[in-house]
Write a protein that holds these residues in place. Structure first.
Motif, PDB file in Angstrom:
ATOM      1  N   ALA A   1       0.826  -1.204   0.000  1.00 51.05           N
ATOM      2  CA  ALA A   1       0.000   0.000   0.000  1.00 51.05           C
ATOM      3  C   ALA A   1       0.865   1.260   0.000  1.00 51.05           C
ATOM      4  O   ALA A   1       0.469   2.286  -0.573  1.00 51.05           O
ATOM      5  CB  ALA A   1      -0.930  -0.012   1.202  1.00 51.05           C
ATOM      6  N   LYS A   2       2.029   1.188   0.619  1.00 49.70           N
ATOM      7  CA  LYS A   2       2.942   2.346   0.588  1.00 49.70           C
ATOM      8  C   LYS A   2       3.410   2.616  -0.838  1.00 49.70           C
ATOM      9  O   LYS A   2       3.498   3.768  -1.274  1.00 49.70           O
ATOM     10  CB  LYS A   2       4.135   2.081   1.493  1.00 49.70           C
ATOM     11  CG  LYS A   2       3.812   2.140   2.981  1.00 49.70           C
ATOM     12  CD  LYS A   2       5.049   1.853   3.827  1.00 49.70           C
ATOM     13  CE  LYS A   2       4.704   1.882   5.318  1.00 49.70           C
ATOM     14  NZ  LYS A   2       5.889   1.559   6.165  1.00 49.70           N
ATOM     15  N   ILE A   3       3.707   1.541  -1.556  1.00 49.09           N
ATOM     16  CA  ILE A   3       4.091   1.702  -2.965  1.00 49.09           C
ATOM     17  C   ILE A   3       2.941   2.315  -3.763  1.00 49.09           C
ATOM     18  O   ILE A   3       3.146   3.188  -4.614  1.00 49.09           O
ATOM     19  CB  ILE A   3       4.504   0.335  -3.556  1.00 49.09           C
ATOM     20  CG1 ILE A   3       5.756  -0.191  -2.837  1.00 49.09           C
ATOM     21  CG2 ILE A   3       4.726   0.435  -5.057  1.00 49.09           C
ATOM     22  CD1 ILE A   3       6.130  -1.620  -3.232  1.00 49.09           C
ATOM     23  N   LEU A   4       1.713   1.866  -3.471  1.00 46.63           N
ATOM     24  CA  LEU A   4       0.546   2.403  -4.161  1.00 46.63           C
ATOM     25  C   LEU A   4       0.378   3.895  -3.864  1.00 46.63           C
ATOM     26  O   LEU A   4       0.057   4.681  -4.770  1.00 46.63           O
ATOM     27  CB  LEU A   4      -0.716   1.640  -3.733  1.00 46.63           C
ATOM     28  CG  LEU A   4      -2.047   2.156  -4.277  1.00 46.63           C
ATOM     29  CD1 LEU A   4      -2.092   2.042  -5.792  1.00 46.63           C
ATOM     30  CD2 LEU A   4      -3.219   1.405  -3.646  1.00 46.63           C
ATOM     31  N   LEU A   5       0.600   4.296  -2.617  1.00 49.96           N
ATOM     32  CA  LEU A   5       0.458   5.703  -2.246  1.00 49.96           C
ATOM     33  C   LEU A   5       1.434   6.588  -3.041  1.00 49.96           C
ATOM     34  O   LEU A   5       1.051   7.633  -3.575  1.00 49.96           O
ATOM     35  CB  LEU A   5       0.698   5.875  -0.741  1.00 49.96           C
ATOM     36  CG  LEU A   5       0.645   7.313  -0.197  1.00 49.96           C
ATOM     37  CD1 LEU A   5      -0.693   7.973  -0.507  1.00 49.96           C
ATOM     38  CD2 LEU A   5       0.921   7.319   1.309  1.00 49.96           C
ATOM     39  N   GLU A   6       2.677   6.136  -3.148  1.00 49.84           N
ATOM     40  CA  GLU A   6       3.664   6.901  -3.923  1.00 49.84           C
ATOM     41  C   GLU A   6       3.278   6.950  -5.393  1.00 49.84           C
ATOM     42  O   GLU A   6       3.451   7.979  -6.067  1.00 49.84           O
ATOM     43  CB  GLU A   6       5.056   6.285  -3.745  1.00 49.84           C
ATOM     44  CG  GLU A   6       5.617   6.425  -2.335  1.00 49.84           C
ATOM     45  CD  GLU A   6       5.673   7.875  -1.901  1.00 49.84           C
ATOM     46  OE1 GLU A   6       6.047   8.755  -2.725  1.00 49.84           O
ATOM     47  OE2 GLU A   6       5.326   8.164  -0.733  1.00 49.84           O
ATOM     48  N   GLU A   7       2.767   5.838  -5.905  1.00 42.73           N
ATOM     49  CA  GLU A   7       2.334   5.800  -7.311  1.00 42.73           C
ATOM     50  C   GLU A   7       1.209   6.796  -7.556  1.00 42.73           C
ATOM     51  O   GLU A   7       1.234   7.546  -8.551  1.00 42.73           O
ATOM     52  CB  GLU A   7       1.878   4.388  -7.660  1.00 42.73           C
ATOM     53  CG  GLU A   7       1.336   4.258  -9.084  1.00 42.73           C
ATOM     54  CD  GLU A   7       0.677   2.907  -9.339  1.00 42.73           C
ATOM     55  OE1 GLU A   7      -0.082   2.800 -10.324  1.00 42.73           O
ATOM     56  OE2 GLU A   7       0.909   1.960  -8.542  1.00 42.73           O
ATOM     57  N   CYS A   8       0.211   6.833  -6.654  1.00 44.95           N
ATOM     58  CA  CYS A   8      -0.919   7.749  -6.831  1.00 44.95           C
ATOM     59  C   CYS A   8      -0.467   9.210  -6.742  1.00 44.95           C
ATOM     60  O   CYS A   8      -0.946  10.066  -7.507  1.00 44.95           O
ATOM     61  CB  CYS A   8      -1.994   7.460  -5.783  1.00 44.95           C
ATOM     62  SG  CYS A   8      -2.880   5.909  -6.051  1.00 44.95           S
ATOM     63  N   ARG A   9       0.433   9.514  -5.838  1.00 47.89           N
ATOM     64  CA  ARG A   9       0.939  10.885  -5.728  1.00 47.89           C
ATOM     65  C   ARG A   9       1.683  11.291  -7.004  1.00 47.89           C
ATOM     66  O   ARG A   9       1.517  12.414  -7.504  1.00 47.89           O
ATOM     67  CB  ARG A   9       1.859  10.998  -4.516  1.00 47.89           C
ATOM     68  CG  ARG A   9       1.128  10.998  -3.166  1.00 47.89           C
ATOM     69  CD  ARG A   9       2.106  10.892  -2.022  1.00 47.89           C
ATOM     70  NE  ARG A   9       1.429  11.006  -0.720  1.00 47.89           N
ATOM     71  CZ  ARG A   9       1.998  10.703   0.436  1.00 47.89           C
ATOM     72  NH1 ARG A   9       3.276  10.258   0.475  1.00 47.89           N
ATOM     73  NH2 ARG A   9       1.339  10.849   1.563  1.00 47.89           N
ATOM     74  N   ARG A  10       2.475  10.357  -7.517  1.00 47.87           N
ATOM     75  CA  ARG A  10       3.238  10.646  -8.743  1.00 47.87           C
ATOM     76  C   ARG A  10       2.303  10.854  -9.933  1.00 47.87           C
ATOM     77  O   ARG A  10       2.473  11.799 -10.724  1.00 47.87           O
ATOM     78  CB  ARG A  10       4.196   9.500  -9.005  1.00 47.87           C
ATOM     79  CG  ARG A  10       5.156   9.753 -10.194  1.00 47.87           C
ATOM     80  CD  ARG A  10       6.135   8.612 -10.356  1.00 47.87           C
ATOM     81  NE  ARG A  10       5.476   7.354 -10.695  1.00 47.87           N
ATOM     82  CZ  ARG A  10       5.308   6.347  -9.855  1.00 47.87           C
ATOM     83  NH1 ARG A  10       5.729   6.437  -8.586  1.00 47.87           N
ATOM     84  NH2 ARG A  10       4.720   5.226 -10.227  1.00 47.87           N
ATOM     85  N   LYS A  11       1.299   9.995 -10.060  1.00 49.02           N
ATOM     86  CA  LYS A  11       0.365  10.116 -11.174  1.00 49.02           C
ATOM     87  C   LYS A  11      -0.480  11.378 -11.055  1.00 49.02           C
ATOM     88  O   LYS A  11      -0.777  12.051 -12.067  1.00 49.02           O
ATOM     89  CB  LYS A  11      -0.530   8.879 -11.250  1.00 49.02           C
ATOM     90  CG  LYS A  11       0.208   7.642 -11.734  1.00 49.02           C
ATOM     91  CD  LYS A  11      -0.735   6.449 -11.853  1.00 49.02           C
ATOM     92  CE  LYS A  11       0.002   5.251 -12.470  1.00 49.02           C
ATOM     93  NZ  LYS A  11      -0.880   4.063 -12.595  1.00 49.02           N
ATOM     94  N   LEU A  12      -0.876  11.737  -9.841  1.00 46.43           N
ATOM     95  CA  LEU A  12      -1.668  12.949  -9.646  1.00 46.43           C
ATOM     96  C   LEU A  12      -0.865  14.188 -10.051  1.00 46.43           C
ATOM     97  O   LEU A  12      -1.396  15.096 -10.719  1.00 46.43           O
ATOM     98  CB  LEU A  12      -2.106  13.069  -8.178  1.00 46.43           C
ATOM     99  CG  LEU A  12      -2.880  14.337  -7.825  1.00 46.43           C
ATOM    100  CD1 LEU A  12      -4.187  14.415  -8.609  1.00 46.43           C
ATOM    101  CD2 LEU A  12      -3.168  14.390  -6.320  1.00 46.43           C
TER     102      LEU A  12
END
Length: 525
Positions: free
Chosen positions: A501-512
């Motif tokens: 989930a931490k990896i997912l959080l970084e991915e979402c921030r980067r994509k946003l």
């Protein structure tokens, strides 16, 4: 009385008229005589005296007659009064006697009515008593049936507990048994609850997705049994308390080894493996998984005909395949997934009406499809996941309240959506992503404390945003990334964010950030 007085007045008037009639002629006669005045006077005196005496006598007689008449009248009146009093007394007596008679008649009628009512009441009471006796006998029979049923339910619950079947593997019948056992346990006073009562109440709470209540029930469970610590670890794991789950899992492992209980040891190791996986410690997870697999193979060898032991072996294969996928060890991952499919298919063929093998068969097909996705074998992956979806939808219709089955159905939509995106079928990918999001949000609403379910919503939001971005729906995509980030940051603030989930959080921030840059550039244009 007035009549008597009138009669006396009339008599006096007659006497006065009589005297006038006598005296006037005598006085005239005396005037005509030629005797001397003295003589005439003397004669007159004599006559007057005579008349006076006569009048006196007549008055006396009249008075006597009047007194006699008055006395007679008084006597008659007294007799009439006495007669009237007698009549009145007789009349009162008659009235009294009549009243008494009437009252007696009424009393007799009332008494007769009372006797009739008493007889009817006696008959009714006897009839009611007969019915009560009949109902009491029937109730006693029913109570005996209930007692036997209660004993049977608790015995079945004890069998499920002894087998320590994971929550996600319970059949609808087993779930119903646990729910009934938990209801019976909840009706008992706290001091009278047994070990099986606490276990049933905790299991029922886990089935309902209420991890907080499950933890409360387990607080009073027997800590000398490894299963207590295994259940506590599973509850804490669902809440994202990885450290607490590891502690309880290690307690279960120590107790099971001390008691030389290989089955409980395998369950404890399974919890520890899940904790390492959640923390992204894939090498440790694989090592623990290999140890668990060894125990499960031993138990199957001891009793090859026990389907439960073979299903537990399948669970170990699933977990090892997940660890190998994370470590990109594709050959091992495919081997474990293929073995799981073969075992589940054989179990289903042996007992096609059993739900457990069918559920595990759906999981094994989904696992194989995931391995094929990693290998970019899209056709094979789609076939495996479509089969998993077909089985899963049938199971879900049979038990819509099963949260584990609901989550696995959601994951099938997720995998099929990823395949559609890989094949550039964006409308289909978005449709699958929407189904995935709807199911995950439904699960998350059932238990806000379940960290895994909350993270699933973030994954679903990410997938929806990815599709919307590719389809040019930039504002919708932005809202999706923001919703995913908000949910993950909430978990992070609680210390319940897994490594994935931490990896997912970084991915979402980067994509946003990339999306907002594109939106700003388009606004400038």
């Amino acid at each position: 009385m007035w009549g008597v007085v009138s009669g006396v007045q009339g008599l006096v008037m007659r006497v006065f008229i009589f005297l006038l009639a006598v005296l006037v002629p005598m006085m005239a006669t005396a005037a005509e005589r030629s005797d001397s005045p003295e003589t005439r006077l003397r004669l007159v005196e004599i006559e007057l005296k005579t008349l006076k005496d006569s009048a006196k006598d007549e008055a006396t007689r009249v008075e006597t007659r009047l007194l006699d008449r008055v006395g007679h009248l008084e006597s008659s009146l007294s007799q009439q009064n006495s007669h009237l009093d007698h009549v009145l007394a007789q009349l009162n007596l008659s009235i009294a006697i009549g009243g008494i008679f009437i009252a007696a008649v009424a009393l007799l009628g009332a008494w007769k009515a009372v006797l009739v009512a008493k007889a009817e009441a006696r008959d009714a009471l006897q009839d009611m008593k007969d019915k009560i006796d009949s109902v009491s006998a029937e109730v006693e029979v029913r109570l005996n049936d209930i007692r036997e049923w209660h004993t049977e339910v608790m015995a079945k619950a004890a069998e499920i507990k002894a087998a320590d079947i994971p929550t996600e593997k319970l059949t609808p019948a087993q779930q119903a048994t646990i729910v009934i056992a938990a209801q019976q346990a909840a009706a008992k006073p706290e001091a009278e609850r047994s070990e099986i009562d606490h276990w049933a109440m905790a299991k029922q709470a886990i089935l309902a997705g209420d991890s907080g209540k499950a933890a409360g029930h387990l607080a009073d469970a027997d800590e000398r049994n490894p299963w207590t610590w295994v259940l506590r670890a599973r509850v804490k794991f669902s809440q994202g308390d990885w450290a607490g789950a590891l502690r309880d899992g290690n307690s279960a492992l120590q107790l099971s080894r001390k008691q030389q209980d290989r089955r409980q040891e395998g369950l404890a190791l399974e919890v520890l493996e899940a904790c390492h996986s959640a923390r992204g410690e894939w090498a440790q997870a694989k090592a623990v998984g290999m140890e668990t697999l060894q125990i499960r193979r031993e138990l199957v060898a001891i009793d090859p005909g026990d389907p439960r032991q073979r299903l537990n072996l399948v669970v170990s294969l699933f977990r090892l395949a997940d660890s190998c996928l994370a470590l990109t060890e594709m050959t091992e991952a495919r081997g474990y997934a293929t073995e799981a499919v073969a075992i589940c298919q054989a179990l289903h063929d042996d007992n096609p009406d059993s739900v457990d093998p069918l559920d595990q068969l759906a999981l094994s097909h989904a696992l194989l499809g995931t391995v094929c996705m990693q290998e970019k074998k899209w056709t094979e992956a789609k076939a495996a996941l479509t089969e998993a979806m077909r089985i899963r939808q049938g199971l879900q219709r049979s038990d819509p309240a099963n949260t584990e089955w609901l989550r696995h159905l959601a994951l099938c939509w997720n995998r099929l959506g990823l395949i559609a995106r890989a094949e550039q079928d964006l409308p289909q990918a978005r449709a699958c992503a929407v189904e995935y999001r709807v199911l995950t949000e439904r699960l998350a609403s059932l238990d806000p404390r379940n960290a895994k379910w909350q993270a699933d919503v973030a994954y679903a939001r990410r997938d929806n945003a990815d599709c919307d971005w590719q389809l040019g729906h930039l504002e919708i995509a932005q809202a999706g990334y923001l919703a995913a980030i908000q949910r993950l940051e909430g978990l992070e603030g609680q210390g319940k964010l897994s490594a994935e989930a931490k990896i997912l959080l970084e991915e979402c921030r980067r994509k946003l950030a990339g999306l907002e840059m594109q939106m700003a550039a388009e606004d400038d244009v």
